[in-house]
Each structure stands twice: as C-alpha cells, then as structure tokens.
Design an enzyme around this catalytic site. Sequence first.
Site, PDB file in Angstrom:
ATOM      1  N   ARG A  75       0.801  -1.265  -0.015  1.00  0.00           N
ATOM      2  CA  ARG A  75      -0.011  -0.031  -0.182  1.00  0.00           C
ATOM      3  C   ARG A  75       0.943   1.337  -0.030  1.00  0.00           C
ATOM      4  O   ARG A  75       1.421   1.540   1.005  1.00  0.00           O
ATOM      5  CB  ARG A  75      -0.859   0.113   1.282  1.00  0.00           C
ATOM      6  CG  ARG A  75      -1.684   1.207   1.382  1.00  0.00           C
ATOM      7  CD  ARG A  75      -2.948   1.282   0.158  1.00  0.00           C
ATOM      8  NE  ARG A  75      -3.753   0.225   0.071  1.00  0.00           N
ATOM      9  CZ  ARG A  75      -4.584  -0.269  -0.901  1.00  0.00           C
ATOM     10  NH1 ARG A  75      -4.449   0.116  -1.997  1.00  0.00           N
ATOM     11  NH2 ARG A  75      -5.298  -1.547  -0.762  1.00  0.00           N
ATOM     12  N   ARG A 101       2.923  -6.328 -10.196  1.00  0.00           N
ATOM     13  CA  ARG A 101       3.308  -5.932  -8.840  1.00  0.00           C
ATOM     14  C   ARG A 101       3.425  -6.864  -7.732  1.00  0.00           C
ATOM     15  O   ARG A 101       3.851  -6.511  -6.693  1.00  0.00           O
ATOM     16  CB  ARG A 101       2.064  -4.749  -8.425  1.00  0.00           C
ATOM     17  CG  ARG A 101       0.608  -5.312  -8.169  1.00  0.00           C
ATOM     18  CD  ARG A 101       0.027  -4.345  -7.593  1.00  0.00           C
ATOM     19  NE  ARG A 101      -1.414  -4.820  -7.567  1.00  0.00           N
ATOM     20  CZ  ARG A 101      -2.374  -4.230  -6.945  1.00  0.00           C
ATOM     21  NH1 ARG A 101      -2.176  -3.050  -6.521  1.00  0.00           N
ATOM     22  NH2 ARG A 101      -3.868  -4.775  -7.112  1.00  0.00           N
ATOM     23  N   HIS A 171       1.037   3.432 -10.526  1.00  0.00           N
ATOM     24  CA  HIS A 171      -0.142   3.885  -9.768  1.00  0.00           C
ATOM     25  C   HIS A 171       0.194   4.688  -8.439  1.00  0.00           C
ATOM     26  O   HIS A 171       0.123   4.082  -7.273  1.00  0.00           O
ATOM     27  CB  HIS A 171      -0.970   2.339  -9.160  1.00  0.00           C
ATOM     28  CG  HIS A 171      -2.001   2.301  -8.535  1.00  0.00           C
ATOM     29  ND1 HIS A 171      -2.278   3.225  -7.295  1.00  0.00           N
ATOM     30  CD2 HIS A 171      -3.155   1.815  -8.795  1.00  0.00           C
ATOM     31  CE1 HIS A 171      -3.426   2.864  -6.856  1.00  0.00           C
ATOM     32  NE2 HIS A 171      -4.249   2.541  -7.662  1.00  0.00           N
ATOM     33  N   ASP A 216     -12.648   8.526  -7.666  1.00  0.00           N
ATOM     34  CA  ASP A 216     -11.902   7.326  -8.209  1.00  0.00           C
ATOM     35  C   ASP A 216     -12.212   7.713  -9.608  1.00  0.00           C
ATOM     36  O   ASP A 216     -13.508   7.298 -10.312  1.00  0.00           O
ATOM     37  CB  ASP A 216     -12.433   6.008  -7.761  1.00  0.00           C
ATOM     38  CG  ASP A 216     -11.717   4.717  -8.483  1.00  0.00           C
ATOM     39  OD1 ASP A 216     -12.059   3.595  -8.027  1.00  0.00           O
ATOM     40  OD2 ASP A 216     -11.005   5.111  -9.415  1.00  0.00           O
ATOM     41  N   GLU A 275      -2.169   8.740 -11.079  1.00  0.00           N
ATOM     42  CA  GLU A 275      -1.727   7.558 -11.823  1.00  0.00           C
ATOM     43  C   GLU A 275      -1.489   7.841 -13.274  1.00  0.00           C
ATOM     44  O   GLU A 275      -2.661   8.077 -14.016  1.00  0.00           O
ATOM     45  CB  GLU A 275      -2.563   6.386 -11.422  1.00  0.00           C
ATOM     46  CG  GLU A 275      -2.927   6.102 -10.158  1.00  0.00           C
ATOM     47  CD  GLU A 275      -4.101   5.407  -9.919  1.00  0.00           C
ATOM     48  OE1 GLU A 275      -4.334   4.391 -10.770  1.00  0.00           O
ATOM     49  OE2 GLU A 275      -4.756   5.534  -8.802  1.00  0.00           O
TER      50      GLU A 275
HETATM   51  O1  TA6 Z   1      -6.639   3.469  -9.147  1.00  0.00           O
HETATM   52  C1  TA6 Z   1      -7.753   3.484  -8.431  1.00  0.00           C
HETATM   53  C2  TA6 Z   1      -8.211   1.804  -8.178  1.00  0.00           C
HETATM   54  O2  TA6 Z   1      -8.418   1.319  -9.325  1.00  0.00           O
HETATM   55  C3  TA6 Z   1      -9.304   1.803  -7.352  1.00  0.00           C
HETATM   56  O3  TA6 Z   1     -10.525   1.445  -7.610  1.00  0.00           O
HETATM   57  C4  TA6 Z   1      -8.831   0.876  -6.082  1.00  0.00           C
HETATM   58  O4  TA6 Z   1      -9.159  -0.206  -6.084  1.00  0.00           O
HETATM   59  C5  TA6 Z   1      -7.432   1.345  -6.062  1.00  0.00           C
HETATM   60  O5  TA6 Z   1      -7.212   1.320  -7.526  1.00  0.00           O
HETATM   61  C6  TA6 Z   1      -6.373   0.421  -5.238  1.00  0.00           C
HETATM   62  O6  TA6 Z   1      -6.463  -0.902  -5.674  1.00  0.00           O
HETATM   63  P1  TA6 Z   1      -5.545  -2.063  -4.713  1.00  0.00           P
HETATM   64  O7  TA6 Z   1      -5.832  -3.347  -5.586  1.00  0.00           O
HETATM   65  O8  TA6 Z   1      -4.339  -1.492  -4.790  1.00  0.00           O
HETATM   66  O9  TA6 Z   1      -6.208  -1.952  -3.545  1.00  0.00           O
END
Ligand code: TA6
Length: 304
Positions: A75, A101, A171, A216, A275
């Site tokens: 995270r 990832r 991201h 989002d 992102e």
């Molecule tokens: O980029 C935004 C997103 O697609 C959100 O919808 C949320 O799911 C975020 O990515 C984080 O995703 P993750 O799989 O890293 O928890």
Amino acid sequence: MTDLSAANARFGLSGRIRFKEIPGGLVVMEVSNIHGNAAIAMQGGHVMSWHPKSQVEPVVWLSRFAKFAPGKSIRGGVPVCWPWFGPHPADPALPAHGFARTVPWEVTATRELENGASEIALALTETGQARAMWPHRVGVSLRVTVGATLEIALITQNRDDHDLVIGEALHTYFQIGDIGDIRIRGLEGCEYLDKAGGGSARRRQDGPVVLSAETDRIYLNTEAECVIEDARLQRRIRVAKSGSRSTVVWNPWTAKADKMGDFGPDGWRRMVCVESANAAENLVTLVPGAEHRLWVRYAAEALP
Ligand code: TA6
C-alpha cells in the site's frame, strides 16, 4: 528470491545502492545519493518511497500499515499495474491491476549518472505463475532514475507473433499535507469515468480537481502534465508523463480505506493517487516486435 550477497556484489554501488531483506522476507534496494533517498522492492519492481533532499516530507507516500509479504501488493509507493488495469476484463478471479506488482522482478543494471543520480534497470522475471495468467511472450522492464526528480519508464516489448493489448499504470501514491487542502491542475475540461461507488458515469472536469469524498476517476485521452498544489505543505508536485493517455485520480476516503485495512486510521488523508495509465478506452495495442514505453517524471517544488 534475490541472493543478497550476490546482488550487492553485482549491483551494489558502495554507499549509494545496497540490498537488504526486510521483515516479511521481501528484498529491498535502498538508494541514497546526493539528491535524496528511495527504496525499491524486488517484488513488483515496486518503488516504495522517494524522499528528495529538497523536501521536508517524502514525495511518494507509503502507508505505515503497509503489509510486506510475498505475493501481497504494497500500500503506497508506485505499484506497477500491468498487463491490465482494474479488474481483469474477463476473469474476476484474476488479481486486480494485473500480476506485475506481486511477482518477482530482478535488477539487470545499476549505474551512477554524471549528475549524481542513480539509475536502476529491472526486468520482470518469467514465471509459470505469470504465464498461467497471461500466456504471451513479452518483455517487461523498468528504468528508474532517482535524482532531484524521480523518473520511471515502464517498457513492454511484444515478443510474440500476435498483437497484444495492454492496460497499465504507474499507480503512484503522493504524500500531501491533507486531502482537503490540495487542488490538482492539468485535467480541466477532460472527460472522465467516475468509478466512485462502483459507477462508471462519463463526466467532464470543470476547473481543478478538488476532493471532498471517495474519488476514483479515469481521465481519458489526456497526455497533460498534472500539478498537485498542496497548500498545507506549501509545495507543488509536478507529474509529467509520456506514452500515457489516461490519468487516474484516486482517494478511497474513510469508509473504503477502513475496509482495505492497510491505510491505518487516517492515512488516507495524507495521500492522493495521480496515476499515469493506459486504461478503459486508452488500452495499448502492440503488434509483434513493437515496444511501448510509459514514462513519468515527478518533481516537487515550493509553492511561490
Ligand atoms: O486506481 C484506483 C483503483 O483502481 C481503485 O479503484 C482502488 O481499487 C485502487 O485502485 C487500489 O487498488 P488495490 O488493488 O491496490 O487496493
């Protein structure tokens, strides 16, 4: 898994690049040079942190409650979403944002540039796990330059005999003073898909982006540089890009952050994701032998 002593012998740059194992078993490259510090996990080629010396606070945010475990996404930092963005288009059982990832990458080169920046090349290692999810011959690499700015290039080469369609994103989680005290410029007038609350309505951005609830959004058909204006930290972060037609702006806000469990009590207030991506209608089609490069450059500077 990376052999630490071999990695340090081959790619360590004394005093500036070294490898270590962190609790949970992940191997991390620590970068420290005249411009600042960064850390890159070998899992996912994941830039976990970046703190230029010019800044009091880091520019790239890493949750204090991030979990560092093999196969688990981290995270914060700069997760590499590839070869799809978001949920898999056909198979919900496959991991969101692809597998790049959460699989091992390996360092292929390190060097110090004349200006004192550190350049690191990494490649996604071929594994049965990856091929099972995506049975195509492809080369995927990252080039990370840690200097007064942070540059990352995500490079995909089609080594197969048919077209490949790629969704991808760097991201990136940026550290901010408070989510209620920022504006994001550069997306004015852009169309976006509003994914908050599971929707997908198509809307148009009016003025700078100001966040006051779960946000989002996949902004479409934009190659613009974005600027995060941070009144609390009295700085702005420039997000320049090329090879990317989508920009995603995300903050989970309190309820979703609590559900995710690795933001901590108020971590979501200190981050915003901007992102650089190719998502939704901006997917990339690579013909056999073609190469695609998604490139970003992050810079932090004082607000005038
Ligand atoms: O980029 C935004 C997103 O697609 C959100 O919808 C949320 O799911 C975020 O990515 C984080 O995703 P993750 O799989 O890293 O928890």
